[in-house]
Scaffold this motif. Structure first.
Motif, short mmCIF file in Angstrom:
data_model
loop_
_atom_site.label_atom_id
_atom_site.label_comp_id
_atom_site.label_asym_id
_atom_site.label_seq_id
_atom_site.Cartn_x
_atom_site.Cartn_y
_atom_site.Cartn_z
N GLN A 140 0.86 -1.18 0.00
CA GLN A 140 0.00 0.00 0.00
C GLN A 140 0.89 1.23 0.00
O GLN A 140 2.11 1.14 0.14
N GLU A 141 0.26 2.40 -0.13
CA GLU A 141 1.02 3.64 -0.15
C GLU A 141 1.70 3.85 1.21
O GLU A 141 1.06 3.75 2.26
N PRO A 142 3.00 4.12 1.23
CA PRO A 142 3.67 4.34 2.52
C PRO A 142 3.26 5.67 3.14
O PRO A 142 3.10 6.67 2.44
N SER A 143 3.08 5.68 4.44
CA SER A 143 2.78 6.91 5.17
C SER A 143 4.07 7.67 5.47
O SER A 143 5.18 7.15 5.29
N PHE A 144 3.93 8.89 5.94
CA PHE A 144 5.11 9.64 6.34
C PHE A 144 5.85 8.94 7.48
O PHE A 144 7.06 9.09 7.64
N VAL A 145 5.13 8.14 8.27
CA VAL A 145 5.76 7.42 9.38
C VAL A 145 6.77 6.40 8.86
O VAL A 145 7.82 6.18 9.47
N ALA A 146 6.48 5.77 7.72
CA ALA A 146 7.43 4.83 7.13
C ALA A 146 8.72 5.55 6.72
O ALA A 146 9.83 5.01 6.92
N PHE A 147 8.60 6.75 6.19
CA PHE A 147 9.79 7.53 5.83
C PHE A 147 10.57 7.93 7.08
O PHE A 147 11.80 7.95 7.07
N GLU A 148 9.85 8.26 8.16
CA GLU A 148 10.53 8.57 9.42
C GLU A 148 11.35 7.38 9.91
O GLU A 148 12.47 7.54 10.40
N GLY A 149 10.78 6.18 9.80
CA GLY A 149 11.51 4.99 10.21
C GLY A 149 12.76 4.78 9.39
O GLY A 149 13.84 4.48 9.93
N TYR A 150 12.64 4.95 8.09
CA TYR A 150 13.81 4.80 7.21
C TYR A 150 14.89 5.81 7.58
O TYR A 150 16.07 5.47 7.71
N ASP A 151 14.49 7.07 7.73
CA ASP A 151 15.46 8.11 8.04
C ASP A 151 16.15 7.86 9.38
O ASP A 151 17.35 8.16 9.54
N THR A 152 15.43 7.32 10.34
CA THR A 152 16.00 7.07 11.66
C THR A 152 17.17 6.10 11.58
O THR A 152 18.26 6.36 12.11
N VAL A 153 16.97 4.97 10.92
CA VAL A 153 18.05 3.98 10.82
C VAL A 153 19.17 4.49 9.92
O VAL A 153 20.35 4.23 10.17
N THR A 154 18.83 5.24 8.88
CA THR A 154 19.86 5.82 8.01
C THR A 154 20.78 6.74 8.79
O THR A 154 22.01 6.70 8.62
N VAL A 155 20.20 7.59 9.65
CA VAL A 155 21.01 8.49 10.46
C VAL A 155 21.88 7.70 11.44
O VAL A 155 23.08 7.96 11.59
N LEU A 156 21.28 6.72 12.12
CA LEU A 156 22.07 5.94 13.07
C LEU A 156 23.22 5.21 12.39
O LEU A 156 24.34 5.15 12.92
#
Length: 371
Positions: free
Chosen positions: A288-304
């Motif tokens: 399904q279409e990803p929510s902004f929360v899915a992008f937040e999750g991706y960005d979190t691990v990318t930063v870490l």
């Protein structure tokens, strides 16, 4: 519906050589399960990409997933367990009250925590070096929402509320921002009023907007249905600053009645190349279409992952690195700073939009205001 915790992004190695991050999300009720599923999907995708690119100094990145179920005590126990399992940092969480418990416990243990999606300004009672945050602070985004209401000519606002530190904080932000502009706010306590009684109060008060400061599916869905069915309230705008209409469950439960409900969304008007690529991968992963929360999750691990590569895996060095972060995320360049009134290192600021679902095409979101 209950959703079991997702397996780790990669299996643990027998020699314990993986770099472990504790991933926290609401995956069962009464947590907002759909938000938790999207958050975890983003974190998992980023972890897999990190490992495909060689991991952290040749060591695989492993997510140890724990379900918080919107329970602060359960989350605190998970933090203690994960600390004992040797995680170098914590990531995630959606519910603000739960994230506050996580941040407080992480601060006490000296464990870095990068919060993905919980907006409560004061995640800890005092400023801490151990916690940073990807999503905007509530005072920032909810003021933007209040500006949208003022710009649309609304001055008489009603709040349908449940008891919670998060909802109370949102109500205070709205009152303080609207009052200097002639706005008045009346609270309608959903622990005392039925949806029909809410309609009666709205009609008497003459409010032009009803904001849902309440959980999904209930009582928010029943309130929306009652207001939409009441001819006296045909011109009343229903709003949901906390983002309830972002997820597919909202449309499934409300159909056309759930359209034209403005909410806060933390996405830019157009995604760049990274955001577009990640969005495609998340769409395939989620079905399904990803929510902004899915992008937040991706960005979190990318930063870490970036911090771990550049500063190593010692907990203290990770925490010291927050304000030196400069990472390309799915929604813009990410860096952290100290913001007045916010107790943690903050990305100032992610993009903020007020959007709604188009009544003529429920699958399309209309941008109403940006901040």
């Amino acid at each position: 519906m209950t959703t079991p915790p997702s397996p780790p992004a990669v299996p643990a190695r027998p020699d314990g050589s993986s770099v472990r991050i504790g991933a926290l999300a609401p995956l069962t009720r009464p947590g907002w399960v759909e938000a938790g599923r999207h958050l975890l999907a983003g974190m998992d995708l980023a972890a897999r990409e990190v490992n495909d690119a060689g991991g952290i100094g040749g060591r695989p990145l492993q997510l140890l997933v724990r379900d918080t179920a919107a329970d602060p005590q359960r989350a605190e126990a998970a933090v203690d367990e994960l600390a004992g399992l040797g995680v170098v940092a914590l990531a995630g969480e959606y519910h603000s009250v739960v994230a506050r418990a996580v941040a407080t416990r992480a601060d006490a243990l000296g464990l870095p925590y990068l919060c993905s999606s919980a907006v409560l300004d004061a995640l800890t009672q005092a400023p801490t070096k151990w916690v940073a945050r990807i999503c905007p602070a509530q005072s920032h985004s909810w003021r933007i929402y209040a500006d949208f209401l003022l710009g649309a000519g609304h001055r008489r606002i009603a709040l349908a509320t449940q008891p919670s530190v998060y909802w109370a904080s949102g109500a205070r932000i709205l009152r303080e921002h609207l009052a200097p502009h002639g706005g008045t706010v009346v609270g309608l306590d959903l622990t005392e009023l039925s949806p029909e009684a809410v309609c009666d109060r709205l009609a008497r008060h003459g409010a032009t907007v009803l904001l849902l400061l309440a959980g999904v599916p209930e009582p928010a869905v029943s309130v929306v249905k009652a207001v939409r069915d009441d001819e006296r309230l045909a011109e009343v705008l229903i709003g949901a600053p906390a983002g309830q209409p972002e997820f597919a469950e909202w449309a499934e439960l409300l159909g056309g009645a759930g359209t034209a409900v403005p909410f806060l969304r933390y996405l830019p008007e157009r995604l760049g190349p990274l955001g577009t690529r990640v969005g495609t991968a998340l769409r395939e992963q989620l079905g399904q279409e990803p929510s902004f929360v899915a992008f937040e999750g991706y960005d979190t691990v990318t930063v870490l992952a970036d911090v771990l590569r550049s500063h190593g895996t010692e907990r203290a060095r990770i925490a010291e690195a927050w304000t030196s972060v400069d990472v390309e995320g799915t929604r813009g360049r990410i860096g952290f700073s100290r913001v007045s009134g916010v107790s943690v290192a903050q990305w100032a600021w992610p993009p903020v939009q007020v959007v709604d679902q188009d009544p003529a095409n429920a699958g399309r979101f209309r941008t109403l205001h940006s901040g």
